[in-house]
Design an enzyme around this catalytic site. Structure first.
Site, PDB file in Angstrom:
ATOM      1  N   ASN A  11     -33.748 -18.194  32.885  1.00  0.00           N
ATOM      2  CA  ASN A  11     -32.710 -18.753  32.022  1.00  0.00           C
ATOM      3  C   ASN A  11     -32.260 -20.062  32.660  1.00  0.00           C
ATOM      4  O   ASN A  11     -31.527 -20.055  33.645  1.00  0.00           O
ATOM      5  CB  ASN A  11     -31.544 -17.751  31.930  1.00  0.00           C
ATOM      6  N   TRP A  12     -32.732 -21.165  32.075  1.00  0.00           N
ATOM      7  CA  TRP A  12     -32.459 -22.472  32.687  1.00  0.00           C
ATOM      8  C   TRP A  12     -31.122 -23.052  32.243  1.00  0.00           C
ATOM      9  O   TRP A  12     -30.779 -24.184  32.618  1.00  0.00           O
ATOM     10  CB  TRP A  12     -33.628 -23.431  32.417  1.00  0.00           C
ATOM     11  N   LYS A  13     -30.413 -22.324  31.412  1.00  0.00           N
ATOM     12  CA  LYS A  13     -29.043 -22.694  31.005  1.00  0.00           C
ATOM     13  C   LYS A  13     -28.985 -24.180  30.609  1.00  0.00           C
ATOM     14  O   LYS A  13     -29.939 -24.692  30.030  1.00  0.00           O
ATOM     15  CB  LYS A  13     -28.065 -22.345  32.133  1.00  0.00           C
ATOM     16  N   HIS A  98     -25.062 -13.815  25.814  1.00  0.00           N
ATOM     17  CA  HIS A  98     -24.860 -14.075  27.250  1.00  0.00           C
ATOM     18  C   HIS A  98     -23.359 -14.227  27.514  1.00  0.00           C
ATOM     19  O   HIS A  98     -22.637 -14.817  26.714  1.00  0.00           O
ATOM     20  CB  HIS A  98     -25.628 -15.334  27.664  1.00  0.00           C
ATOM     21  N   GLU A 171     -25.801  -7.412  32.909  1.00  0.00           N
ATOM     22  CA  GLU A 171     -25.395  -8.574  33.702  1.00  0.00           C
ATOM     23  C   GLU A 171     -23.897  -8.491  33.988  1.00  0.00           C
ATOM     24  O   GLU A 171     -23.091  -8.999  33.195  1.00  0.00           O
ATOM     25  CB  GLU A 171     -25.657  -9.866  32.923  1.00  0.00           C
ATOM     26  N   GLY A 177     -24.323 -16.088  39.001  1.00  0.00           N
ATOM     27  CA  GLY A 177     -24.152 -17.384  39.645  1.00  0.00           C
ATOM     28  C   GLY A 177     -23.244 -17.369  40.857  1.00  0.00           C
ATOM     29  O   GLY A 177     -22.798 -18.414  41.320  1.00  0.00           O
ATOM     30  N   SER A 218     -27.425 -13.065  40.099  1.00  0.00           N
ATOM     31  CA  SER A 218     -27.752 -13.431  41.487  1.00  0.00           C
ATOM     32  C   SER A 218     -29.032 -12.762  41.995  1.00  0.00           C
ATOM     33  O   SER A 218     -29.122 -12.378  43.164  1.00  0.00           O
ATOM     34  CB  SER A 218     -26.576 -13.119  42.419  1.00  0.00           C
ATOM     35  N   GLY A 239     -31.162 -16.777  36.640  1.00  0.00           N
ATOM     36  CA  GLY A 239     -30.624 -18.111  36.398  1.00  0.00           C
ATOM     37  C   GLY A 239     -30.969 -19.047  37.541  1.00  0.00           C
ATOM     38  O   GLY A 239     -32.066 -19.621  37.596  1.00  0.00           O
TER      39      GLY A 239
HETATM   40  P1  PGA Z   1     -27.848 -16.165  38.061  1.00  0.00           P
HETATM   41  O1  PGA Z   1     -27.700 -16.176  36.467  1.00  0.00           O
HETATM   42  O2  PGA Z   1     -29.227 -15.663  38.376  1.00  0.00           O
HETATM   43  O3  PGA Z   1     -27.633 -17.605  38.481  1.00  0.00           O
HETATM   44  O4  PGA Z   1     -26.795 -15.256  38.578  1.00  0.00           O
HETATM   45  C1  PGA Z   1     -28.166 -15.099  35.711  1.00  0.00           C
HETATM   46  C2  PGA Z   1     -27.863 -15.314  34.249  1.00  0.00           C
HETATM   47  O5  PGA Z   1     -26.768 -15.747  33.915  1.00  0.00           O
HETATM   48  O6  PGA Z   1     -28.712 -15.081  33.373  1.00  0.00           O
END
Ligand code: PGA
Length: 260
Positions: A11-13, A98, A171, A177, A218, A239
């Site tokens: 997920n490159w957001k 999300h 999640e 994050g 994470s 992410g």
């Molecule tokens: P993260 O994000 O791996 O940076 O915690 C995961 C996500 O939000 O899909």
């Protein structure tokens, strides 16, 4: 962990320009060209990068996903992107609900439910995100929250027809994050609650055949196997650690090793 092909989703957001996306895809393709294992890779770039990403992924082992979808096919919805538009760009997967969209953009359970129906109706494989906040966790209501999110999301959904798969990602918001992943045993408890909630909604055989339950929050090369091995998750939504091709491919190798 069941015997179905696990999913590893990037997920490159809102992190990469089109040019940066192309560069990352080029590196990833190079790294995974000899991969023959069971893991299905999915990359979810920004909307603006989808056409170029599609062109660059053709013939590779990486499938294309989007980070969101609107519930109607067309209409006066400024800024929204419909499932038809995603299909036109070769998108196969779509993230729905999300927590960053629920939190920053006011996305409700009702909107999530409508997006689920729309995604499936157009042949997109939804990646539904559920999970509790820090406050909900400390109030001891994480089960209630996740059960509600699931029940609402699937409220209007007929049992998915043969061949249609749905991924549900646990999640916990506090793990996203932050570099503070959920304890794998506690996450597995939530995985089992998600599994049971799905069985309460649909027939067990259908759940086992057509649903995947993933972990996100994470995830990195050091911890990914803690979520995958044994009777645990069917993959991960990643992410931060997916923004580096080497790191992402190390996770792919880790998953393949811990499954074998
Ligand atoms: P993260 O994000 O791996 O940076 O915690 C995961 C996500 O939000 O899909």
């Amino acid at each position: 962990m069941n015997t179905r092909n696990p999913l590893l989703i990037a997920n490159w957001k809102m992190q990469l320009t089109v040019q940066q996306t192309v560069q990352l895809i080029t590196e990833l393709r190079r790294e995974v060209r000899h991969y023959r294992g069971p893991v299905q890779l999915v990359a979810c770039p920004s909307f603006t990068s989808l056409p170029e990403a599609h062109r660059r992924l053709v013939g590779s082992k990486i499938r294309l996903g989007a980070q969101d979808v609107f519930w109607d096919d067309r209409g006066p919805y400024t800024g929204a992107i419909s499932p038809l538009m995603l299909r036109e760009l070769g998108v196969e997967y779509v993230i729905v609900g999300h927590s960053e969209r629920r939190h920053h953009l006011g996305e409700t359970d009702d909107m999530v439910a409508r997006k689920m129906v729309s995604a499936l109706a157009h042949g997109l494989q939804p990646i539904l995100c559920v999970g509790e906040s820090t406050a909900e966790r400390s109030q001891g209501v994480r089960e209630t929250v996740v059960r509600r999110q699931l029940t609402e999301a699937f409220r209007s959904l007929p049992p998915p027809s043969q061949g249609r798969r749905i991924a549900v990602v646990y999640e916990p918001i506090w793990a996203i994050g932050t570099g503070m992943p959920a304890d794998p045993d506690q996450a597995t408890e939530m995985r089992n609650i998600i599994h049971q909630t799905l069985i309460d909604l649909y027939a067990p055989t259908l759940v086992d055949r057509q649903f995947l339950i993933l972990y996100g929050g994470s995830v990195d090369p050091q911890n990914i196997c803690d979520y995958i091995r044994g009777e645990r998750f069917d993959g991960a939504l990643v992410g931060t650690a997916s923004l580096n091709a080497q790191t992402f491919v190390t996770m792919l190798k880790e998953v393949s090793d811990c499954l074998s």
